[in-house]
Write an enzyme that holds these catalytic residues in place. Structure first.
Site: not given
Ligand code: F6P
Length: 539
Positions: A204, A210, A266-267, A352, A383, A503
């Site tokens: 987003k 990452e 995002g979620r 979240e 199990h 972060k």
């Molecule tokens: O670290 C949390 C977050 O901001 C989430 O809310 C989001 O889904 C994820 O990181 C990834 O963010 P982006 O889509 O901006 O890379």
């Protein structure tokens, strides 16, 4: 604050009066209990009868929802009011699944037109890739889509890709890379042919450490394999983002960017452009059927009275346990292997959203908020951890999900699967008394060990089959359950400031690991950085 209202105090009192109520008794007293507490929404059957609730409980819980103005808040969300107050944004994931032609303008934007323009762009691209009209740099067809994203840009499409196995395209696989641990990218690409691989960079913000780290490494891997020709990027990289500038800076042609908007959290974004990998690996038709499932649950949530509203009722029952019984966790147990990542998806959605300690007014809450959400598919969990659910000291309310039809009838184990699902709900609710254990001839010294307390509540959620439509219904059900709980708790379910600090600190530590400068952390962190430096220097 909600905890000071009469509606809240009535529930405190009600819980005190209910302490000796058992599910055995509730069922014995009321032959219609199952029918009265079972709701249905467009083929999705939700049985709430095995909860520690009575008509009075439901009426007190709905009074609590009315007290916080839940119906008005639901309407405010659907109509694009800026209910995400800390970020001053509308919350309009429901607009992503409104049928074409639904007139809708928010903040000067023709939302429905824009949503459908992106959906058309996605469908067109998917058709070109699937037909072989879109090829890689060397003219070969795309066979594997690698989605690079994390959190909401990973968990939703990954969960749905696994869930919709029966709708998959026969010639296109998807893989998902999220972790900054280089092993994840390595695992995903080590056996791939770069000429036939398409990377979908899903972010987003297009700033996430990452995702950008993995995307850069993926580009190096691709160019190494394709003689370093930078022109190859255009045919092997597309982006899903709200940040056109960031996408262009990375070197992805803006024509190959699929956009969405800041009013999609995002979620809450798997049904936006973030679903492109899912659409590539299934079909535009399957994706649109999933959107129709979301939409039908949206309509139900928006229009059904509180006590008959599936997401609202499940939200309120969750609050009953979290706040009035003090139970901290909520298990999601799908009796469906294809939903193996559904609990992980719901963890982000719920934790979240509602893992918050500050009200919308900026005050600290004096009650518990978001539950710990966890789970694994049944029967595997039986199990592993069900022992604690049956006989542990803290009850764990659980959702049991299942489907009447198997996904792959070629392997016919379905009676055994469904029998286990039903048996667990029965055992958890009604347990086994000491007298019943004794009657089985169990020696006295083992009676207590073999007694099951029962009164362990479950919701049974079933549909005929796990189709794209039903998956959309299920996800929307949990989205709205999450929002309704957030409204009662008075928190903002659409921000996530709690992920920021880690972060920022990681960004500061990355360069420190690679130099020998002075350190200014606490003594423990300094020591660990020192050990890491020593280890790296010794190699
Ligand atoms: O670290 C949390 C977050 O901001 C989430 O809310 C989001 O889904 C994820 O990181 C990834 O963010 P982006 O889509 O901006 O890379």
């Amino acid at each position: 604050m909600i905890s000071k209202t009469a509606a809240w105090q009535n529930l405190v009192e009600h819980q005190r009066n209910q302490q000796d109520v058992t599910l055995r008794q509730l069922f014995a007293d009321d032959p219609d209990r199952s029918a009265r507490f079972t709701l249905e929404s467009d083929g999705l059957i939700v049985d709430a009868s095995k909860h520690l609730i009575t008509d009075e409980t439901v009426s007190l819980l709905t009074a609590l929802a009315a007290e916080v103005g839940l119906p008005e808040q639901i309407e405010a969300m659907f109509t694009g009011e800026h209910i995400n107050t800390t970020e001053d944004r509308a919350v309009l994931h429901t607009a992503l699944r409104q049928p074409r032609g639904t007139n809708f303008e928010v903040d000067g934007q023709h939302v429905n037109d824009d949503v459908h323009a992106v959906l058309d762009h996605m469908s067109d691209f998917v058709t070109r890739v699937q037909s072989g009209e879109w090829t890689g740099h060397t003219g070969r067809r795309i066979r594997t889509v690698v989605n690079i994203g994390i959190g909401g840009s990973d968990l939703g499409p990954l969960m749905a890709y696994r869930a919709l196995m029966a709708s998959r395209h026969p010639d296109i696989d998807a893989r998902f890379v999220s972790n900054v641990d280089g092993t994840h990218l390595h695992q995903a690409v080590h056996d791939l042919n770069a000429e036939e691989t398409l990377f979908v960079i899903a972010s987003k913000t297009f700033t996430t450490l990452e995702t950008l780290t993995n995307a850069r490494s993926a580009r190096s891997w691709l160019l190494d394999a394709l003689d370093g020709d930078p022109a190859a990027t255009a045919k092997h990289f597309v982006a899903l983002s709200t940040n056109a500038e960031g996408v262009a800076d990375f070197g992805i042609d803006p024509a190959n960017m699929f956009g969405f908007w800041d009013w999609v959290g995002g979620r809450y974004s798997m049904d936006s452009a973030i679903g492109l990998s899912l659409m590539l690996a299934t079909s535009p038709e399957a994706f649109r059927a999933m959107l129709a499932g979301f939409h039908t649950m949206d309509n139900h949530f928006r229009t059904a009275p509180l006590a008959e509203n599936v997401p609202v009722l499940l939200a309120l029952i969750g609050i009953w346990y979290r706040n009035f019984h003090g139970w901290p966790t909520h298990a999601v147990l799908p009796y469906c292997q294809l939903l193996d990542r559904f609990p992980a998806y719901l963890q982000q959605l719920d934790m979240e959203s509602n893992g918050k300690q500050t009200t919308l007014a900026g005050e600290p809450v004096d009650y518990d908020t978001g539950a710990i959400v966890w789970g694994e598919p049944g029967t595997n969990g039986q199990h592993a951890f069900y022992q604690l659910i049956h006989q542990g000291t803290t009850p764990i309310p659980a959702d049991l999900l299942g489907f009447f039809e198997p996904d792959f009838p070629e392997v016919d184990h379905h009676d055994a699967l469904i029998a286990n699902l039903l048996a667990q709900a029965e055992a958890l609710a009604f347990g086994k008394t000491a007298d019943e254990v004794r009657a089985d001839g169990v020696p006295d010294r083992l009676v207590a060990h073999k007694t099951f307390p029962g009164n362990r509540p479950t919701t049974m959620i079933m549909a005929n089959r796990l189709t794209p439509f039903v998956l959309g219904q299920l996800v929307a059900l949990y989205e709205h359950r999450t929002f309704a709980q957030g409204v009662v708790w008075g928190v903002n379910s659409f921000d996530q400031w709690g992920v920021e600090l880690g972060k920022v600190l990681a960004t500061a530590i990355i360069p420190e690991l690679g130099n020998d400068g002075d350190l200014d952390h606490d003594s423990s962190t300094n020591a660990w950085i020192g050990r890491y430096r020593d280890f790296v220097n010794r190699k």
